[in-house]
Design a protein around this motif. Structure first.
Motif, PDB file in Angstrom:
ATOM      1  N   GLY A 299     -34.293  -2.491 -37.591  1.00  0.00           N
ATOM      2  CA  GLY A 299     -33.810  -3.873 -37.371  1.00  0.00           C
ATOM      3  C   GLY A 299     -34.392  -4.420 -36.150  1.00  0.00           C
ATOM      4  N   PRO A 300     -35.106  -5.545 -36.061  1.00  0.00           N
ATOM      5  CA  PRO A 300     -35.757  -6.117 -34.982  1.00  0.00           C
ATOM      6  C   PRO A 300     -34.581  -6.411 -33.888  1.00  0.00           C
ATOM      7  CG  PRO A 300     -36.700  -7.000 -36.645  1.00  0.00           C
ATOM      8  CD  PRO A 300     -35.444  -6.177 -37.295  1.00  0.00           C
ATOM      9  N   SER A 301     -35.024  -6.362 -32.717  1.00  0.00           N
ATOM     10  CA  SER A 301     -33.750  -6.832 -31.525  1.00  0.00           C
ATOM     11  C   SER A 301     -33.435  -8.059 -31.776  1.00  0.00           C
ATOM     12  CB  SER A 301     -34.557  -6.770 -30.304  1.00  0.00           C
ATOM     13  OG  SER A 301     -35.037  -5.328 -29.879  1.00  0.00           O
ATOM     14  N   CYS A 302     -31.929  -8.123 -31.452  1.00  0.00           N
ATOM     15  CA  CYS A 302     -31.095  -9.417 -31.569  1.00  0.00           C
ATOM     16  C   CYS A 302     -30.078  -9.419 -30.335  1.00  0.00           C
ATOM     17  CB  CYS A 302     -30.583  -9.268 -32.873  1.00  0.00           C
ATOM     18  SG  CYS A 302     -29.582 -10.714 -33.537  1.00  0.00           S
ATOM     19  N   ALA A 303     -29.719 -10.586 -30.082  1.00  0.00           N
ATOM     20  CA  ALA A 303     -28.483 -10.823 -29.150  1.00  0.00           C
ATOM     21  C   ALA A 303     -28.018 -12.079 -29.495  1.00  0.00           C
ATOM     22  CB  ALA A 303     -29.014 -10.683 -27.755  1.00  0.00           C
ATOM     23  N   LEU A 304     -26.905 -12.438 -28.968  1.00  0.00           N
ATOM     24  CA  LEU A 304     -26.179 -13.852 -28.956  1.00  0.00           C
ATOM     25  C   LEU A 304     -25.617 -14.117 -27.681  1.00  0.00           C
ATOM     26  CD1 LEU A 304     -25.293 -12.186 -31.815  1.00  0.00           C
ATOM     27  CD2 LEU A 304     -24.442 -14.374 -32.223  1.00  0.00           C
ATOM     28  N   ALA A 305     -25.318 -15.401 -27.137  1.00  0.00           N
ATOM     29  CA  ALA A 305     -25.018 -15.573 -25.942  1.00  0.00           C
ATOM     30  C   ALA A 305     -24.215 -16.775 -25.956  1.00  0.00           C
ATOM     31  CB  ALA A 305     -25.796 -15.827 -24.981  1.00  0.00           C
ATOM     32  N   HIS A 306     -23.273 -17.341 -24.985  1.00  0.00           N
ATOM     33  CA  HIS A 306     -22.323 -18.644 -25.243  1.00  0.00           C
ATOM     34  C   HIS A 306     -21.865 -18.688 -23.668  1.00  0.00           C
ATOM     35  CE1 HIS A 306     -18.844 -20.848 -27.296  1.00  0.00           C
ATOM     36  NE2 HIS A 306     -19.746 -21.533 -26.801  1.00  0.00           N
ATOM     37  N   PHE A 307     -22.277 -19.812 -23.274  1.00  0.00           N
ATOM     38  CA  PHE A 307     -22.066 -20.367 -21.809  1.00  0.00           C
ATOM     39  C   PHE A 307     -20.922 -21.377 -21.837  1.00  0.00           C
ATOM     40  CE2 PHE A 307     -22.526 -22.527 -17.729  1.00  0.00           C
ATOM     41  CZ  PHE A 307     -22.772 -21.404 -17.032  1.00  0.00           C
ATOM     42  N   VAL A 308     -19.708 -20.898 -21.393  1.00  0.00           N
ATOM     43  CA  VAL A 308     -18.721 -21.847 -21.433  1.00  0.00           C
ATOM     44  C   VAL A 308     -17.881 -21.890 -20.214  1.00  0.00           C
ATOM     45  CG1 VAL A 308     -16.591 -22.449 -22.615  1.00  0.00           C
ATOM     46  CG2 VAL A 308     -18.340 -21.669 -24.073  1.00  0.00           C
ATOM     47  N   ASP A 309     -17.639 -23.116 -19.453  1.00  0.00           N
ATOM     48  CA  ASP A 309     -16.849 -23.176 -18.369  1.00  0.00           C
ATOM     49  C   ASP A 309     -17.361 -22.172 -17.165  1.00  0.00           C
ATOM     50  OD1 ASP A 309     -14.939 -24.713 -19.666  1.00  0.00           O
ATOM     51  OD2 ASP A 309     -13.741 -23.229 -20.289  1.00  0.00           O
ATOM     52  N   ALA A 355     -33.886  -4.897 -26.852  1.00  0.00           N
ATOM     53  CA  ALA A 355     -32.520  -5.205 -26.865  1.00  0.00           C
ATOM     54  C   ALA A 355     -32.316  -6.010 -25.736  1.00  0.00           C
ATOM     55  CB  ALA A 355     -31.945  -4.044 -27.390  1.00  0.00           C
ATOM     56  N   ASP A 356     -32.607  -5.419 -24.545  1.00  0.00           N
ATOM     57  CA  ASP A 356     -32.261  -6.063 -22.994  1.00  0.00           C
ATOM     58  C   ASP A 356     -32.993  -7.352 -22.836  1.00  0.00           C
ATOM     59  OD1 ASP A 356     -30.589  -3.918 -21.720  1.00  0.00           O
ATOM     60  OD2 ASP A 356     -32.500  -2.741 -22.661  1.00  0.00           O
ATOM     61  N   ASP A 357     -34.330  -7.381 -23.571  1.00  0.00           N
ATOM     62  CA  ASP A 357     -35.130  -8.491 -23.399  1.00  0.00           C
ATOM     63  C   ASP A 357     -34.454  -9.727 -24.261  1.00  0.00           C
ATOM     64  OD1 ASP A 357     -37.715  -7.809 -21.905  1.00  0.00           O
ATOM     65  OD2 ASP A 357     -37.814  -6.346 -23.430  1.00  0.00           O
ATOM     66  N   ALA A 358     -34.095  -9.228 -25.481  1.00  0.00           N
ATOM     67  CA  ALA A 358     -33.507 -10.362 -26.166  1.00  0.00           C
ATOM     68  C   ALA A 358     -32.270 -10.843 -25.822  1.00  0.00           C
ATOM     69  CB  ALA A 358     -33.244  -9.692 -27.811  1.00  0.00           C
ATOM     70  N   ALA A 359     -31.454  -9.839 -25.151  1.00  0.00           N
ATOM     71  CA  ALA A 359     -30.113 -10.328 -24.486  1.00  0.00           C
ATOM     72  C   ALA A 359     -30.539 -11.466 -23.305  1.00  0.00           C
ATOM     73  CB  ALA A 359     -29.592  -9.209 -23.939  1.00  0.00           C
ATOM     74  N   LEU A 360     -31.270 -11.363 -22.480  1.00  0.00           N
ATOM     75  CA  LEU A 360     -31.873 -12.371 -21.674  1.00  0.00           C
ATOM     76  C   LEU A 360     -32.320 -13.465 -22.132  1.00  0.00           C
ATOM     77  CD1 LEU A 360     -32.150 -13.237 -18.772  1.00  0.00           C
ATOM     78  CD2 LEU A 360     -34.347 -12.182 -18.514  1.00  0.00           C
ATOM     79  N   ASP A 361     -33.121 -13.262 -23.239  1.00  0.00           N
ATOM     80  CA  ASP A 361     -33.653 -14.605 -24.006  1.00  0.00           C
ATOM     81  C   ASP A 361     -32.390 -15.533 -24.338  1.00  0.00           C
ATOM     82  OD1 ASP A 361     -36.344 -13.571 -24.088  1.00  0.00           O
ATOM     83  OD2 ASP A 361     -36.048 -12.559 -25.963  1.00  0.00           O
ATOM     84  N   PRO A 373     -23.034 -21.648 -28.956  1.00  0.00           N
ATOM     85  CA  PRO A 373     -23.537 -20.348 -29.236  1.00  0.00           C
ATOM     86  C   PRO A 373     -24.878 -20.302 -29.535  1.00  0.00           C
ATOM     87  CG  PRO A 373     -21.440 -20.863 -30.405  1.00  0.00           C
ATOM     88  CD  PRO A 373     -22.102 -22.188 -29.810  1.00  0.00           C
ATOM     89  N   VAL A 374     -25.610 -19.267 -29.070  1.00  0.00           N
ATOM     90  CA  VAL A 374     -27.122 -19.245 -29.311  1.00  0.00           C
ATOM     91  C   VAL A 374     -27.338 -17.545 -29.894  1.00  0.00           C
ATOM     92  CG1 VAL A 374     -29.389 -18.897 -28.224  1.00  0.00           C
ATOM     93  CG2 VAL A 374     -27.807 -20.760 -27.743  1.00  0.00           C
ATOM     94  N   ARG A 375     -28.019 -17.596 -30.890  1.00  0.00           N
ATOM     95  CA  ARG A 375     -28.563 -16.272 -31.610  1.00  0.00           C
ATOM     96  C   ARG A 375     -29.956 -16.229 -31.400  1.00  0.00           C
ATOM     97  NH1 ARG A 375     -30.274 -14.246 -36.502  1.00  0.00           N
ATOM     98  NH2 ARG A 375     -29.482 -12.224 -36.946  1.00  0.00           N
ATOM     99  N   VAL A 376     -30.536 -15.080 -30.789  1.00  0.00           N
ATOM    100  CA  VAL A 376     -32.084 -14.801 -30.703  1.00  0.00           C
ATOM    101  C   VAL A 376     -32.388 -13.747 -31.831  1.00  0.00           C
ATOM    102  CG1 VAL A 376     -33.879 -14.151 -29.247  1.00  0.00           C
ATOM    103  CG2 VAL A 376     -32.260 -15.936 -28.456  1.00  0.00           C
ATOM    104  N   GLN A 377     -33.237 -14.089 -32.416  1.00  0.00           N
ATOM    105  CA  GLN A 377     -33.762 -12.783 -33.334  1.00  0.00           C
ATOM    106  C   GLN A 377     -35.335 -12.639 -33.085  1.00  0.00           C
ATOM    107  OE1 GLN A 377     -32.178 -10.808 -36.365  1.00  0.00           O
ATOM    108  NE2 GLN A 377     -33.827  -9.862 -35.690  1.00  0.00           N
ATOM    109  N   TRP A 378     -35.547 -11.367 -32.816  1.00  0.00           N
ATOM    110  CA  TRP A 378     -37.081 -10.916 -32.614  1.00  0.00           C
ATOM    111  C   TRP A 378     -37.582 -11.087 -34.035  1.00  0.00           C
ATOM    112  CZ3 TRP A 378     -39.288  -7.513 -28.226  1.00  0.00           C
ATOM    113  CH2 TRP A 378     -38.765  -7.957 -27.059  1.00  0.00           C
ATOM    114  N   SER A 379     -39.105 -11.179 -33.970  1.00  0.00           N
ATOM    115  CA  SER A 379     -39.628 -11.090 -35.072  1.00  0.00           C
ATOM    116  C   SER A 379     -40.259  -9.515 -35.423  1.00  0.00           C
ATOM    117  CB  SER A 379     -41.120 -11.860 -35.105  1.00  0.00           C
ATOM    118  OG  SER A 379     -42.088 -11.548 -34.103  1.00  0.00           O
ATOM    119  N   ARG A 380     -40.772  -9.105 -36.266  1.00  0.00           N
ATOM    120  CA  ARG A 380     -41.226  -7.895 -36.700  1.00  0.00           C
ATOM    121  C   ARG A 380     -42.537  -7.537 -35.623  1.00  0.00           C
ATOM    122  NH1 ARG A 380     -39.391  -3.539 -37.016  1.00  0.00           N
ATOM    123  NH2 ARG A 380     -38.205  -4.236 -38.848  1.00  0.00           N
ATOM    124  N   VAL A 381     -43.394  -8.482 -35.641  1.00  0.00           N
ATOM    125  CA  VAL A 381     -44.630  -8.234 -34.524  1.00  0.00           C
ATOM    126  C   VAL A 381     -44.177  -8.242 -32.998  1.00  0.00           C
ATOM    127  CG1 VAL A 381     -46.495  -9.502 -33.789  1.00  0.00           C
ATOM    128  CG2 VAL A 381     -45.990  -9.367 -36.149  1.00  0.00           C
TER     129      VAL A 381
END
Length: 702
Positions: A299-309, A355-361, A373-381
């Motif tokens: 499973g390629p790296s993935c992360a979600l983030a949300h900036f509120v207040d 995983a950590d890179d995707a989190a900062l992304d 809310p933002v979701r980042v999904q890396w590609s296989r490459v």
């Protein structure tokens, strides 16, 4: 003389209530800084807690690592979760039980030692006294400091720890998702990062007009050399990302990158003894190597983030949520208290992948799209080519035999790319998008992991054998711009491969069976035991000539020279390619908390090691990683999985030892020695692909 000290985790977070709670009726909620990577650690930790409290395992809920709520236990790495976090939680549960019994004694008028626990209910002489853990918990002072002198239950009384408790999370994953890839929020935006094609590349131009015509539903977000495509429709964003090369140009900037400073080579004289057996002319000088290795997560790296207040929340499958939080905060100019990182399981990875890179992304994009809310999904490459790689390295061994046929001199030298560049290591972000935002954040100084932490390139560089003249030197090579970091077992993989292959070569020179030759140099009784047992399991035949495409090989080591012992025998056939027919594994990991979980870790590690040994190496051209997918970065397939027999030597009086990375080196060595046995010639460079073996055979014939 000072007594035993608290586990490091408890030294850092000594308050009892930070670890455990009885606030939910009928439940014991446990906080840990360790994370679930697919290794089953959370069920094993739950077993430890349930055992000390004498409650049903189903009552114990181990909560996800969360920088807002959990104790900081560093990275989930080094096969130390049971040794470190398990030891901490054992004390936590034992002290909680003692505190609850004190309150029960006050309430009931009985002495604490008269009260027994039965799944949270309290009894005296077998009769319920109308009290339970949950009604008593509000009267306990949960701010009390955990005491190393707290009495824990003797292992002979264990009923839950030591059994193969089922993992409820596996069924959940199969039926209801639960991976970070399954998470979604209302109004969420999807982002794909157009990654720099090589480290510190400069973003030269973007054809925005053409891009807008081609992908009208996708927006471009640029900050310096950080480039993201963002939109509400994931398919549209993915399609734009696939065509990024048509709109984006990158250029090298030689002034941005210079090799990081590396520490001076470390030389250690492990042992120097006058033996009276001078070296003879029977000697070897051999070099063993491996290339860069990708993590290869399904499973390629993935992360979600949300900036509120003014507060940023990030969901990540990172192995170190606290270190990641600190680096995200530093990169984005936020106070760490305004950044929260919550662990959500990914598809599994042992080491520092993307995983950590995707989190900062995700965090960067979320801070630009405040309130969304933002979701980042890396590609296989991206996953195979742009994340940190396992370090390329070479190990050279010079060894000589004395007049009695035993090793009289041994010198091992390791040269390796950096093995440990996780977020925050060395004071650097060690995140690709941090470097895209500011090239000056690239590491300028690199260190190896200290020996106290098991070492990095130096891991298992010191052989377990009792050589009279034993010298080790380790140096880091930082000249390559390719980013490397921790991959399962770090330097132990190649170092054990080299040591064990050299022992086979020396055994041939000495005219001795490989196992007998090893036993001659081993005083460690537990190592001798796993070696003798794996020989019996496999029906090892001393003097087996091998050759004609069929061979057997052996490998043995103790992980980090302080973890689990593992001995392996591999049986292979070699024709057009190498096929592993059978593997026999014998392990001493001390007391097992969850035997089936330990077996899964050992056998999974063995298969990963087999994949590295036979197939895996990242192609590099001019200091750049080529775009990779499964066609040009093959991994072991189900059809290639050999029959595996695993046996544990268990002593309930011994402490549990880390087992998750014990198989990497010995299995690789056993396969390499088996291939050498089958071919009648030595193989020293990994992976043992068809092309490499063909070249080796042709050069030998020439």
């Amino acid at each position: 003389m000072s007594g035993p000290s608290l586990p490091r985790s408890l030294q850092d977070t000594p308050q009892l209530g930070r670890w455990i709670s009885f606030a939910a009726p009928g439940k014991v909620q446990v906080r840990t800084g360790k994370v679930e990577l697919g290794q089953g650690i959370l069920v094993a930790l739950a077993q430890i807690v349930a055992e000390e409290l004498e409650v049903a395992l189903e009552r114990v809920e181990v909560l996800p690592a969360d920088t807002l709520l959990s104790p900081n236990e560093g990275f989930t790495a080094g096969s130390q979760s049971i040794e470190v976090s398990g030891a901490a939680l054992r004390l936590v549960a034992a002290q909680s039980r003692r505190a609850l019994l004190r309150v029960a004694a006050t309430r009931s008028g009985h002495r604490p030692e008269e009260i027994s626990c039965h799944d949270g209910l309290l009894r005296v002489d077998g009769t319920d006294i109308g009290l339970d853990f949950w009604t008593l918990a509000p009267e306990v002072d949960w701010t009390e400091t955990i005491d190393i002198r707290t009495t824990v239950r003797p292992s002979r009384d264990y009923r839950i720890a030591g059994t193969s408790a089922r993992r409820g999370d596996v069924l959940q994953r199969l039926t209801a998702g639960g991976f970070i890839h399954d998470m979604a929020f209302d109004g969420m935006r999807h982002a794909r990062i157009v990654r720099q094609p090589f480290r510190l590349a400069r973003l030269a131009s973007i054809d925005r007009e053409r891009f807008a015509r081609r992908h009208p539903k996708v927006a471009i977000l640029q900050k310096v050399d950080f480039l993201a495509f963002v939109g509400a429709d994931e398919y549209c964003v993915h399609a734009a990302h696939d065509e990024a090369e048509a709109f984006v140009e990158w250029t090298p900037d030689p002034g941005r990158k210079s090799a990081a400073n590396a520490p001076a080579a470390v030389r250690t004289e492990v042992r120097k003894v006058q033996t009276g057996h001078p070296a003879t002319n029977s000697a070897i000088r051999a070099r063993y190597s491996r290339g860069y290795i990708a993590h290869g997560s399904i499973g390629p790296s993935c992360a979600l983030a949300h900036f509120v207040d003014d507060r940023l929340t990030v969901w990540s499958h990172s192995q170190g949520v606290f270190a990641l939080r600190d680096q995200i905060a530093a990169c984005l100019g936020l106070h760490p208290s305004n950044v929260r990182v919550i662990h959500v399981p990914g598809a599994g990875c042992y080491g520092h992948n993307g995983a950590d890179d995707a989190a900062l992304d995700a965090a960067i994009v979320a801070c630009e799209l405040k309130g969304t809310p933002v979701r980042v999904q890396w590609s296989r490459v991206d996953e195979l080519s742009r994340g940190p790689l396992g370090a390329a390295m070479a190990t050279e061994i010079e060894a000589a035999l004395g007049s009695d046929g035993s090793v009289s001199a041994w010198k091992l030298s390791v040269v390796s790319a950096p093995q440990a560049q996780r977020p925050g290591t060395g004071g650097y972000a060690n995140l690709s998008s941090a470097e895209a935002l500011d090239p000056a954040t690239a590491p300028r100084q690199v260190e190896d992991l200290p020996e106290l932490a098991g070492g990095g390139a130096s891991r298992n560089a010191t052989a377990l054998y009792d050589f009279p003249d034993h010298e080790v030197s380790v140096s880091l090579d930082t000249r390559s711009p390719i980013r490397t970091s921790s991959l399962r077992s770090l330097g132990a993989h190649l170092n054990v491969f080299a040591i064990e292959c050299a022992m086979d070569e020396l055994a041939v020179i000495a005219g001795l069976d490989p196992i007998a030759f090893r036993l001659r140099h081993l005083k460690d009784n537990r190592c001798r035991a796993v070696l003798n047992e794996v020989a019996a399991m496999s029906g090892w035949r001393p003097g087996d000539a091998g050759g004609e495409g069929h061979g057997r090989g052996v490998g043995v080591a103790r992980y980090k020279n302080k973890g689990a012992w593992l001995a392996a025998v591999a049986e292979v056939t070699v024709d057009e390619a190498v096929r592993i027919e059978r593997l026999w594994l014998c392990v001493d990991a001390g007391r097992l908390i969850n035997p089936q979980g330990a077996r899964a870790q050992i056998e999974g590690g063995a298969l990963q090691s087999a994949s590295w040994t036979l197939l895996e190496s990242v192609p590099v051209a001019e200091g750049r990683v080529l775009p990779l997918n499964w066609s040009n970065y093959p991994i072991l397939r189900f059809s290639d999985v050999p029959e595996i027999e695993t046996r544990f030597i268990i002593d309930e009086n011994e402490a549990p030892l880390g087992a998750g990375e014990a198989a990497q080196g010995p299995v690789s060595a056993a396969i390499g020695n088996a291939v050498s046995h089958a071919l009648g010639m030595r193989v020293r460079d990994l992976p043992l692909t068809r092309e490499r073996l063909t070249q080796l055979l042709l050069s030998d014939q020439a």
